[in-house]
Scaffold this motif. Sequence first.
Motif, PDB file in Angstrom:
ATOM      1  N   ASN A   1     -35.008 -39.420 -56.626  1.00 40.40           N
ATOM      2  CA  ASN A   1     -34.056 -39.085 -57.682  1.00 40.40           C
ATOM      3  C   ASN A   1     -33.174 -40.257 -58.103  1.00 40.40           C
ATOM      4  O   ASN A   1     -32.900 -40.430 -59.285  1.00 40.40           O
ATOM      5  N   ASP A   2     -32.730 -41.048 -57.138  1.00 47.50           N
ATOM      6  CA  ASP A   2     -31.844 -42.179 -57.440  1.00 47.50           C
ATOM      7  C   ASP A   2     -32.598 -43.473 -57.132  1.00 47.50           C
ATOM      8  O   ASP A   2     -32.571 -43.981 -56.014  1.00 47.50           O
ATOM      9  N   ARG A   3     -33.290 -43.997 -58.131  1.00 49.29           N
ATOM     10  CA  ARG A   3     -34.187 -45.132 -57.942  1.00 49.29           C
ATOM     11  C   ARG A   3     -33.455 -46.368 -57.423  1.00 49.29           C
ATOM     12  O   ARG A   3     -33.906 -46.999 -56.456  1.00 49.29           O
TER      13      ARG A   3
ATOM     14  N   ARG B   1     -30.575 -46.642 -55.863  1.00 46.25           N
ATOM     15  CA  ARG B   1     -30.054 -46.445 -54.496  1.00 46.25           C
ATOM     16  C   ARG B   1     -31.185 -46.502 -53.470  1.00 46.25           C
ATOM     17  O   ARG B   1     -31.044 -47.090 -52.410  1.00 46.25           O
ATOM     18  N   PHE B   2     -32.319 -45.921 -53.808  1.00 40.57           N
ATOM     19  CA  PHE B   2     -33.476 -45.961 -52.917  1.00 40.57           C
ATOM     20  C   PHE B   2     -33.977 -47.387 -52.733  1.00 40.57           C
ATOM     21  O   PHE B   2     -34.248 -47.828 -51.603  1.00 40.57           O
ATOM     22  N   LEU B   3     -34.105 -48.137 -53.837  1.00 45.43           N
ATOM     23  CA  LEU B   3     -34.635 -49.498 -53.754  1.00 45.43           C
ATOM     24  C   LEU B   3     -33.681 -50.431 -53.019  1.00 45.43           C
ATOM     25  O   LEU B   3     -34.124 -51.308 -52.267  1.00 45.43           O
ATOM     26  N   VAL B   4     -32.371 -50.267 -53.206  1.00 47.28           N
ATOM     27  CA  VAL B   4     -31.413 -51.078 -52.449  1.00 47.28           C
ATOM     28  C   VAL B   4     -31.536 -50.755 -50.964  1.00 47.28           C
ATOM     29  O   VAL B   4     -31.548 -51.650 -50.110  1.00 47.28           O
ATOM     30  N   GLY B   5     -31.675 -49.477 -50.631  1.00 48.23           N
ATOM     31  CA  GLY B   5     -31.884 -49.101 -49.235  1.00 48.23           C
ATOM     32  C   GLY B   5     -33.144 -49.715 -48.671  1.00 48.23           C
ATOM     33  O   GLY B   5     -33.186 -50.142 -47.506  1.00 48.23           O
ATOM     34  N   MET B   6     -34.172 -49.805 -49.502  1.00 46.60           N
ATOM     35  CA  MET B   6     -35.440 -50.392 -49.085  1.00 46.60           C
ATOM     36  C   MET B   6     -35.292 -51.873 -48.733  1.00 46.60           C
ATOM     37  O   MET B   6     -36.040 -52.406 -47.911  1.00 46.60           O
ATOM     38  N   LEU B   7     -34.318 -52.539 -49.330  1.00 50.64           N
ATOM     39  CA  LEU B   7     -34.087 -53.960 -49.064  1.00 50.64           C
ATOM     40  C   LEU B   7     -33.018 -54.193 -47.996  1.00 50.64           C
ATOM     41  O   LEU B   7     -32.945 -55.280 -47.406  1.00 50.64           O
ATOM     42  N   LEU B   8     -32.200 -53.195 -47.754  1.00 46.65           N
ATOM     43  CA  LEU B   8     -30.959 -53.390 -46.996  1.00 46.65           C
ATOM     44  C   LEU B   8     -31.126 -54.016 -45.609  1.00 46.65           C
ATOM     45  O   LEU B   8     -30.322 -54.882 -45.232  1.00 46.65           O
ATOM     46  N   PRO B   9     -32.116 -53.636 -44.803  1.00 49.37           N
ATOM     47  CA  PRO B   9     -32.204 -54.244 -43.470  1.00 49.37           C
ATOM     48  C   PRO B   9     -32.317 -55.767 -43.468  1.00 49.37           C
ATOM     49  O   PRO B   9     -31.979 -56.417 -42.485  1.00 49.37           O
ATOM     50  N   ASP B  10     -32.786 -56.343 -44.588  1.00 48.48           N
ATOM     51  CA  ASP B  10     -32.952 -57.794 -44.669  1.00 48.48           C
ATOM     52  C   ASP B  10     -31.726 -58.508 -45.248  1.00 48.48           C
ATOM     53  O   ASP B  10     -31.722 -59.738 -45.314  1.00 48.48           O
ATOM     54  N   THR B  11     -30.705 -57.771 -45.659  1.00 47.34           N
ATOM     55  CA  THR B  11     -29.579 -58.406 -46.348  1.00 47.34           C
ATOM     56  C   THR B  11     -28.567 -58.977 -45.354  1.00 47.34           C
ATOM     57  O   THR B  11     -27.389 -58.633 -45.355  1.00 47.34           O
TER      58      THR B  11
ATOM     59  N   MET C   1     -43.248 -52.051 -52.709  1.00 47.79           N
ATOM     60  CA  MET C   1     -43.549 -50.795 -52.031  1.00 47.79           C
ATOM     61  C   MET C   1     -42.568 -49.705 -52.455  1.00 47.79           C
ATOM     62  O   MET C   1     -42.944 -48.543 -52.646  1.00 47.79           O
ATOM     63  N   GLY C   2     -41.297 -50.085 -52.615  1.00 47.63           N
ATOM     64  CA  GLY C   2     -40.309 -49.125 -53.070  1.00 47.63           C
ATOM     65  C   GLY C   2     -40.621 -48.620 -54.472  1.00 47.63           C
ATOM     66  O   GLY C   2     -40.507 -47.417 -54.758  1.00 47.63           O
ATOM     67  N   ILE C   3     -41.016 -49.523 -55.348  1.00 46.47           N
ATOM     68  CA  ILE C   3     -41.363 -49.141 -56.720  1.00 46.47           C
ATOM     69  C   ILE C   3     -42.561 -48.187 -56.720  1.00 46.47           C
ATOM     70  O   ILE C   3     -42.581 -47.187 -57.449  1.00 46.47           O
ATOM     71  N   GLU C   4     -43.555 -48.487 -55.899  1.00 47.52           N
ATOM     72  CA  GLU C   4     -44.723 -47.609 -55.818  1.00 47.52           C
ATOM     73  C   GLU C   4     -44.355 -46.239 -55.249  1.00 47.52           C
ATOM     74  O   GLU C   4     -44.852 -45.210 -55.710  1.00 47.52           O
ATOM     75  N   LEU C   5     -43.468 -46.211 -54.259  1.00 49.08           N
ATOM     76  CA  LEU C   5     -43.047 -44.929 -53.692  1.00 49.08           C
ATOM     77  C   LEU C   5     -42.268 -44.108 -54.720  1.00 49.08           C
ATOM     78  O   LEU C   5     -42.390 -42.885 -54.761  1.00 49.08           O
TER      79      LEU C   5
ATOM     80  N   LEU D   1     -30.521 -43.881 -50.230  1.00 44.35           N
ATOM     81  CA  LEU D   1     -30.248 -45.205 -49.683  1.00 44.35           C
ATOM     82  C   LEU D   1     -30.703 -45.259 -48.225  1.00 44.35           C
ATOM     83  O   LEU D   1     -31.371 -46.210 -47.796  1.00 44.35           O
ATOM     84  N   TYR D   2     -30.371 -44.231 -47.472  1.00 47.45           N
ATOM     85  CA  TYR D   2     -30.733 -44.169 -46.053  1.00 47.45           C
ATOM     86  C   TYR D   2     -32.226 -43.911 -45.883  1.00 47.45           C
ATOM     87  O   TYR D   2     -32.842 -44.446 -44.950  1.00 47.45           O
ATOM     88  N   LEU D   3     -32.801 -43.133 -46.773  1.00 45.64           N
ATOM     89  CA  LEU D   3     -34.252 -42.924 -46.727  1.00 45.64           C
ATOM     90  C   LEU D   3     -34.974 -44.239 -46.964  1.00 45.64           C
ATOM     91  O   LEU D   3     -35.940 -44.563 -46.266  1.00 45.64           O
ATOM     92  N   GLY D   4     -34.505 -45.026 -47.944  1.00 43.55           N
ATOM     93  CA  GLY D   4     -35.112 -46.324 -48.196  1.00 43.55           C
ATOM     94  C   GLY D   4     -35.026 -47.240 -46.990  1.00 43.55           C
ATOM     95  O   GLY D   4     -35.993 -47.937 -46.644  1.00 43.55           O
ATOM     96  N   TYR D   5     -33.880 -47.261 -46.338  1.00 49.04           N
ATOM     97  CA  TYR D   5     -33.685 -48.090 -45.135  1.00 49.04           C
ATOM     98  C   TYR D   5     -34.686 -47.678 -44.053  1.00 49.04           C
ATOM     99  O   TYR D   5     -35.363 -48.524 -43.443  1.00 49.04           O
ATOM    100  N   TYR D   6     -34.760 -46.375 -43.829  1.00 48.81           N
ATOM    101  CA  TYR D   6     -35.668 -45.834 -42.812  1.00 48.81           C
ATOM    102  C   TYR D   6     -37.118 -46.242 -43.095  1.00 48.81           C
ATOM    103  O   TYR D   6     -37.839 -46.692 -42.189  1.00 48.81           O
ATOM    104  N   LEU D   7     -37.536 -46.124 -44.340  1.00 48.33           N
ATOM    105  CA  LEU D   7     -38.915 -46.474 -44.682  1.00 48.33           C
ATOM    106  C   LEU D   7     -39.163 -47.979 -44.593  1.00 48.33           C
ATOM    107  O   LEU D   7     -40.283 -48.399 -44.269  1.00 48.33           O
ATOM    108  N   HIS D   8     -38.147 -48.795 -44.855  1.00 46.37           N
ATOM    109  CA  HIS D   8     -38.271 -50.248 -44.666  1.00 46.37           C
ATOM    110  C   HIS D   8     -38.689 -50.552 -43.232  1.00 46.37           C
ATOM    111  O   HIS D   8     -39.570 -51.393 -42.989  1.00 46.37           O
TER     112      HIS D   8
END
Length: 217
Positions: free
Chosen positions: A21-23, A25-35, A10-14, A77-84
């Motif tokens: 801008n920072d792929r 950082r965004f993708l790590v944020g997208m995974l972060l809640p599960d880490t 989903m992160g890759i598609e987004l 990073l925080y945007l990715g977390y939020y969207l997760h």
Amino acid sequence: MASRIMHLAMGIELCRVCEINDRDRFLVGMLLPDTVITGDKKTAGTHYDRMTDELHKVMDFSLFYSEFEEKIHTDELYLGYYLHLIEDCIFRKYIYYGLGLLEMRGREGFLPRLYKDYHSVNGYIVKKYNISSLPIAPEGLDREEINRIYPFETRDFLIDMEKDMQDEYLGNEKYFSAENADEVIRQCIHTCSAEILALKRGEHFTSPDEYIWEARG
């Protein structure tokens, strides 16, 4: 909740359909809640679960937004977390109510079989979304403000996630199929891309109230 490979897809598609801008950082944020590896996932608080009354629960991504509003608008990073968190809300609603699996909770053998389905579907997702590598964790991530939620174990998590990249698609799923994954990913991309656009206008496209579920069933 959605598998980590699903969140990555989903992160890759987004990244493809939105201005990210920072792929990495965004993708790590997208995974972060599960880490969460060594801690108790039920009490770590990384998904902002709360009871709305005695019988219902919600993953309240608005609490994360209020806590990190400025960061969400300035740091992907925080945007990715939020969207997760939004993706997990959509996924839970889909699997509990769309697929009618709410009443299966607690039944013997249900979770092991569901996780078996997830691993099979991982193989399908990796090929469909051409996932060939994992994002790189930013240097000094363990010292960033986000760790006040939980001391995230990102590097170990990403090492462990390499195993998911090797999952084989079997096509014999019982509860959650490749077609189901396609549908829920489609729903998540629609809602999350709309939320990104709404945030730029100072608004929200979605609300946690849309995703309340029965905590007992």
